[in-house]
Enzyme design. Structure first.
Site, PDB file in Angstrom:
ATOM      1  N   HIS A 154     -12.297   1.486  -4.452  1.00 37.08           N
ATOM      2  CA  HIS A 154     -11.459   0.357  -6.238  1.00 37.08           C
ATOM      3  C   HIS A 154     -12.246  -0.747  -5.635  1.00 37.08           C
ATOM      4  O   HIS A 154     -12.973  -1.609  -4.629  1.00 37.08           O
ATOM      5  CB  HIS A 154      -9.893   0.281  -4.848  1.00 37.08           C
ATOM      6  CG  HIS A 154      -8.799   1.352  -4.424  1.00 37.08           C
ATOM      7  ND1 HIS A 154      -7.995   1.486  -4.941  1.00 37.08           N
ATOM      8  CD2 HIS A 154      -9.353   2.219  -3.308  1.00 37.08           C
ATOM      9  CE1 HIS A 154      -7.498   2.365  -4.498  1.00 37.08           C
ATOM     10  NE2 HIS A 154      -8.180   3.305  -3.325  1.00 37.08           N
ATOM     11  N   ASP A 168      -1.698  -1.371  -4.381  1.00 39.68           N
ATOM     12  CA  ASP A 168      -2.882   0.350  -4.568  1.00 39.68           C
ATOM     13  C   ASP A 168      -1.266   1.295  -4.861  1.00 39.68           C
ATOM     14  O   ASP A 168      -0.596   1.446  -3.566  1.00 39.68           O
ATOM     15  CB  ASP A 168      -3.579   0.750  -3.215  1.00 39.68           C
ATOM     16  CG  ASP A 168      -3.547   2.255  -3.201  1.00 39.68           C
ATOM     17  OD1 ASP A 168      -3.358   2.446  -4.609  1.00 39.68           O
ATOM     18  OD2 ASP A 168      -4.731   2.786  -2.652  1.00 39.68           O
ATOM     19  N   TYR A 199       0.730  -1.270   0.164  1.00 38.99           N
ATOM     20  CA  TYR A 199      -0.126  -0.140   0.220  1.00 38.99           C
ATOM     21  C   TYR A 199       1.333   1.083  -0.302  1.00 38.99           C
ATOM     22  O   TYR A 199       1.343   1.834   1.209  1.00 38.99           O
ATOM     23  CB  TYR A 199      -0.653  -0.137   1.289  1.00 38.99           C
ATOM     24  CG  TYR A 199      -1.805   1.379   1.065  1.00 38.99           C
ATOM     25  CD1 TYR A 199      -2.066   1.952   0.522  1.00 38.99           C
ATOM     26  CD2 TYR A 199      -1.870   1.934   2.701  1.00 38.99           C
ATOM     27  CE1 TYR A 199      -3.468   2.886   0.860  1.00 38.99           C
ATOM     28  CE2 TYR A 199      -2.703   2.343   2.334  1.00 38.99           C
ATOM     29  CZ  TYR A 199      -3.386   3.614   0.971  1.00 38.99           C
ATOM     30  OH  TYR A 199      -4.120   5.184   1.401  1.00 38.99           O
TER      31      TYR A 199
END
Length: 267
Positions: free
Chosen positions: A258, A154, A115
């Protein structure tokens, strides 16, 4: 052929920023039951490691390897095949939270989910920290030598104009800056390929849409969630799907901002 033998030849891997584990647990169960992935990298758990609801996933046949923290960040790997934890946290960047976890997956894949920092704005201290975090990621990743590696998550960067709804007009703004794109290119230069873009070099598709302003329906999105792989992973990839159906509200449950992204691999 045993189940283990089958998984050595067929595997569905995925990445998903769930934007809060507690808020998304029932939604995730629907997706897991429907798509039946074998390995999932999760980001933005917003849950301490000790509070992770292992039993909820064990009931669906999944083991979880977790690197969480309270209220912010947090990553995990869900798997219904054998997996061994290899790395928790990005070395040298511990102050920036629980953002990386790696496991060796049965079937010969080293699977890492990240992340990456958002950066907030070009004027915010977090922007410089984001660039430094990426520099550490490149250094850490470069030190590895596993032949079949997947780095997913991400990434909070729009690599090209095709990957953002604003196209060329986005250049120079957060996520679209030259410095961010240089960092993403440096990650790719360690021997990685974007599995989705490998199959769909000219397709405009997004994986994130703001909750506000009807962005999803207006197609105002960004492609910032990636499955990246070494050449062995690329060669095994048969399909990659940005799962837009699971960005929609289902059974009264609110989706993450998302969409999940998954790839089917065969060896």
């Amino acid at each position: 052929m045993t189940r283990r033998d089958w998984h050595k030849h067929n595997m569905r891997i995925a990445t998903w920023n769930i934007n809060g584990l507690r808020a998304r647990l029932d939604f995730m169960k629907l997706w897991l039951a429907d798509r039946k992935p074998n390995v999932v990298g999760l980001q933005e758990l917003k849950t301490p490691t000790e509070d992770f609801p292992h039993e909820e996933f064990e009931a669906l046949g999944y083991k979880a390897l977790v690197h969480g923290q309270k209220s912010w960040n947090g990553v995990a790997i869900l798997t219904n095949v054998d997996a061994e934890l290899r790395q928790v946290g990005l070395p040298g960047q511990e102050d920036w939270g629980a953002r990386l976890i790696t496991a060796e997956i049965d079937g010969g894949i080293e699977f890492t989910t990240v992340y990456c920092p958002n950066g907030k704005s070009l004027q915010h201290d977090d922007y410089a920290n984001k660039l430094a975090w990426y520099d550490s990621l490149v250094a850490h990743w470069s030190a590895g030598d596993h032949p079949k590696r997947v780095l997913c998550g991400d990434f909070n960067i729009v690599p090209t104009a095709l990957d953002g709804w604003r196209g060329e007009a986005g250049a120079g703004t957060i996520f679209y800056t030259e410095d961010e794109r240089k960092r993403f290119a440096a990650v790719m230069d360690t021997g990685l390929t974007d599995l989705y873009r490998h199959l769909y070099p000219e397709e405009q598709a997004f994986s994130w849409w703001d909750y506000r302003g009807g962005a999803f329906h207006r197609k105002h999105g960004l492609r910032i969630d990636f499955l990246l792989g070494t050449q062995a992973a690329v060669a095994a990839t048969r399909e990659v799907v940005i799962d837009r159906d699971y960005r929609k509200k289902l059974d009264g449950l609110t989706a993450s901002d998302h969409a999940p992204v998954y790839a089917d691999l065969h060896s």
